[in-house]
Design a protein around this motif. Structure first.
Motif, PDB file in Angstrom:
ATOM      1  N   UNK A  53      -5.694  -5.838  -9.994  1.00 54.49           N
ATOM      2  CA  UNK A  53      -5.758  -4.406  -9.672  1.00 54.49           C
ATOM      3  C   UNK A  53      -6.612  -4.086  -8.464  1.00 54.49           C
ATOM      4  N   UNK A  54      -6.891  -5.071  -7.638  1.00 53.93           N
ATOM      5  CA  UNK A  54      -7.715  -4.827  -6.445  1.00 53.93           C
ATOM      6  C   UNK A  54      -6.868  -4.216  -5.328  1.00 53.93           C
ATOM      7  N   UNK A  55      -7.551  -3.551  -4.416  1.00 52.91           N
ATOM      8  CA  UNK A  55      -6.893  -3.127  -3.186  1.00 52.91           C
ATOM      9  C   UNK A  55      -6.972  -4.333  -2.239  1.00 52.91           C
ATOM     10  N   UNK A  56      -5.848  -4.717  -1.673  1.00 55.73           N
ATOM     11  CA  UNK A  56      -5.848  -5.856  -0.754  1.00 55.73           C
ATOM     12  C   UNK A  56      -5.753  -5.362   0.684  1.00 55.73           C
ATOM     13  N   UNK A  57      -6.724  -5.782   1.492  1.00 51.10           N
ATOM     14  CA  UNK A  57      -6.702  -5.452   2.921  1.00 51.10           C
ATOM     15  C   UNK A  57      -6.430  -6.749   3.668  1.00 51.10           C
ATOM     16  N   UNK A  58      -5.415  -6.763   4.492  1.00 48.28           N
ATOM     17  CA  UNK A  58      -5.124  -7.979   5.254  1.00 48.28           C
ATOM     18  C   UNK A  58      -5.834  -7.937   6.599  1.00 48.28           C
ATOM     19  N   UNK A  59      -6.546  -9.001   6.905  1.00 43.78           N
ATOM     20  CA  UNK A  59      -7.217  -9.105   8.199  1.00 43.78           C
ATOM     21  C   UNK A  59      -6.686 -10.362   8.903  1.00 43.78           C
ATOM     22  N   UNK A  60      -5.795 -10.185   9.877  1.00 43.68           N
ATOM     23  CA  UNK A  60      -5.215 -11.340  10.562  1.00 43.68           C
ATOM     24  C   UNK A  60      -6.183 -12.026  11.518  1.00 43.68           C
ATOM     25  N   UNK A  61      -7.277 -11.351  11.850  1.00 44.73           N
ATOM     26  CA  UNK A  61      -8.290 -11.978  12.716  1.00 44.73           C
ATOM     27  C   UNK A  61      -9.213 -12.806  11.842  1.00 44.73           C
ATOM     28  N   UNK A  68     -15.219  -8.580   6.964  1.00 46.48           N
ATOM     29  CA  UNK A  68     -16.029  -7.445   6.509  1.00 46.48           C
ATOM     30  C   UNK A  68     -15.752  -6.170   7.303  1.00 46.48           C
ATOM     31  N   UNK A  69     -15.543  -6.314   8.608  1.00 49.66           N
ATOM     32  CA  UNK A  69     -15.251  -5.118   9.415  1.00 49.66           C
ATOM     33  C   UNK A  69     -14.009  -4.412   8.870  1.00 49.66           C
ATOM     34  N   UNK A  70     -12.983  -5.211   8.530  1.00 54.08           N
ATOM     35  CA  UNK A  70     -11.740  -4.625   8.002  1.00 54.08           C
ATOM     36  C   UNK A  70     -11.981  -4.025   6.618  1.00 54.08           C
ATOM     37  N   UNK A  71     -12.720  -4.736   5.781  1.00 53.89           N
ATOM     38  CA  UNK A  71     -12.976  -4.244   4.421  1.00 53.89           C
ATOM     39  C   UNK A  71     -13.791  -2.967   4.425  1.00 53.89           C
ATOM     40  N   UNK A  72     -14.835  -2.922   5.224  1.00 55.70           N
ATOM     41  CA  UNK A  72     -15.694  -1.735   5.281  1.00 55.70           C
ATOM     42  C   UNK A  72     -14.900  -0.518   5.789  1.00 55.70           C
ATOM     43  N   UNK A  73     -13.965  -0.793   6.686  1.00 57.41           N
ATOM     44  CA  UNK A  73     -13.153   0.302   7.241  1.00 57.41           C
ATOM     45  C   UNK A  73     -12.290   0.985   6.184  1.00 57.41           C
ATOM     46  N   UNK A  74     -12.043   0.289   5.082  1.00 60.74           N
ATOM     47  CA  UNK A  74     -11.168   0.849   4.032  1.00 60.74           C
ATOM     48  C   UNK A  74     -11.950   1.500   2.891  1.00 60.74           C
ATOM     49  N   UNK A  75     -13.281   1.451   2.957  1.00 65.85           N
ATOM     50  CA  UNK A  75     -14.097   1.994   1.865  1.00 65.85           C
ATOM     51  C   UNK A  75     -14.178   3.519   1.944  1.00 65.85           C
ATOM     52  N   UNK A  76     -14.032   4.153   0.775  1.00 65.84           N
ATOM     53  CA  UNK A  76     -14.164   5.622   0.718  1.00 65.84           C
ATOM     54  C   UNK A  76     -15.290   6.056  -0.213  1.00 65.84           C
ATOM     55  N   UNK A  77     -15.904   5.111  -0.900  1.00 68.58           N
ATOM     56  CA  UNK A  77     -16.898   5.448  -1.932  1.00 68.58           C
ATOM     57  C   UNK A  77     -18.268   5.752  -1.328  1.00 68.58           C
ATOM     58  N   UNK A  78     -19.205   6.169  -2.197  1.00 66.51           N
ATOM     59  CA  UNK A  78     -20.571   6.449  -1.754  1.00 66.51           C
ATOM     60  C   UNK A  78     -21.341   5.158  -1.499  1.00 66.51           C
ATOM     61  N   UNK A  79     -21.131   4.173  -2.379  1.00 67.27           N
ATOM     62  CA  UNK A  79     -21.901   2.935  -2.304  1.00 67.27           C
ATOM     63  C   UNK A  79     -20.990   1.735  -2.073  1.00 67.27           C
ATOM     64  N   UNK A  80     -21.544   0.720  -1.408  1.00 68.36           N
ATOM     65  CA  UNK A  80     -20.801  -0.517  -1.149  1.00 68.36           C
ATOM     66  C   UNK A  80     -21.617  -1.694  -1.686  1.00 68.36           C
ATOM     67  N   UNK A  81     -20.936  -2.603  -2.364  1.00 67.76           N
ATOM     68  CA  UNK A  81     -21.548  -3.867  -2.791  1.00 67.76           C
ATOM     69  C   UNK A  81     -20.674  -4.984  -2.238  1.00 67.76           C
TER      70      UNK A  81
END
Ligand SMILES: Nc1nc2c(ncn2[C@@H]2O[C@H](COP(=O)(O)OP(=O)(O)OP(=O)(O)O)[C@@H](O)[C@H]2O)c(=O)[nH]1
Ligand SMILES: [Mg+2]
Length: 232
Positions: A53-61, A68-81
């Motif tokens: 049930x995870x959101x999958x972000x594809x980073x071809x680079x 992490x740059x790609x993953x952080x770009x997809x975050x909408x929440x208040x906190x990140x772990x």
């Protein structure tokens, strides 16, 4: 969600179909979303992540920092772990780490690894030494006291990302994030000890101790003296 704060766990993954189920099976229910960044995997990493049930972000680079740059770009929440996909970081402790962040009104926590397996094999000794050298150079060059400059588990408010300038696409991303955070005086941050088990690493290691160790060292000097070095 904890005390009204939504939480996203971001996991960079390059061919981690073996470790991912173990990691994802331990994620506390307070975590609202898990983002798995599939970084050029040729195995079933994306499929495993989607099954959980995870959101999958594809980073071809390719690269830890790029992931992490790609993953952080997809975050909408208040906190990140954050955590690796290999089972070495204690994701079951996310709840208590977030409690510390909120209780102490911190902006950023970097988890400092306390190895719970003291096996004196060569690999562990080299890791310990490499990490020690890189942390020592981080202190010398930047005058920040950071015990574990290479840790890949962080807990922080998403707004911190608006304040830092991150250039590394590789393994040096970890030390760069800490250097940036520690250099901002108004950001409340500290290291929190976590148990860590090198021997639990599942799947094949992606880190090359010598190559990545040297790159991270060179990156420390390059960043300190303003020399652009995006490949590290
Ligand atoms: N090294 C590396 N890791 C990547 C890359 N892209 C994504 N990752 C993920 O980033 C995380 C960190 O990589 P690891 O190989 O675990 O590095 P490490 O934790 O320093 O070393 P290990 O002890 O081998 O786990 C893992 O979840 C990887 O799958 C990449 O290009 N290189
Ligand atoms: Mg790892």
């Amino acid at each position: 969600m904890i005390r009204g704060k939504t939480i996203t766990l971001v996991i960079p993954a390059h061919n981690e179909e073996i470790g991912l189920p173990h990691v994802l099976g331990q994620v506390p229910e307070e975590v609202d979303r898990v983002i798995v960044v599939d970084n050029c995997s040729t195995d079933a990493t994306s499929i495993v992540a989607a099954e959980f049930g995870c959101m999958v972000v594809n980073q071809p680079l390719k690269g830890y920092g790029h992931a992490y740059q790609a993953g952080f770009g997809a975050v909408e929440s208040d906190l990140i772990v954050t955590a690796d996909a290999d089972g070495t970081y204690p994701v079951a402790r996310i709840t208590s780490l977030v409690e510390i962040l909120l209780d102490e009104q911190l902006d950023f926590i970097s988890c400092s690894r306390k190895p719970d397996d003291h096996a004196g094999n060569l690999n562990n000794i080299m890791r310990f030494t490499g990490n020690f050298v890189l942390s020592a150079f981080t202190m010398l060059l930047y005058l920040h006291y950071i015990r574990d400059s290479q840790s890949g588990m962080w807990v922080f408010h998403r707004e911190v990302l608006d304040r830092v300038r991150l250039t590394s696409g590789g393994m040096a991303f970890s030390e760069e994030l800490k250097i940036e955070v520690w250099s901002l005086r108004d950001i409340k941050r500290r290291e929190v000890d976590i148990p860590f088990s090198y021997s639990e690493r599942m799947g094949k290691a992606k880190l090359n101790l010598w190559r990545d160790g040297f790159r991270n060292l060179i990156f420390l000097f390059a960043k300190r003296f303003g020399i652009p070095m995006t490949r590290a």
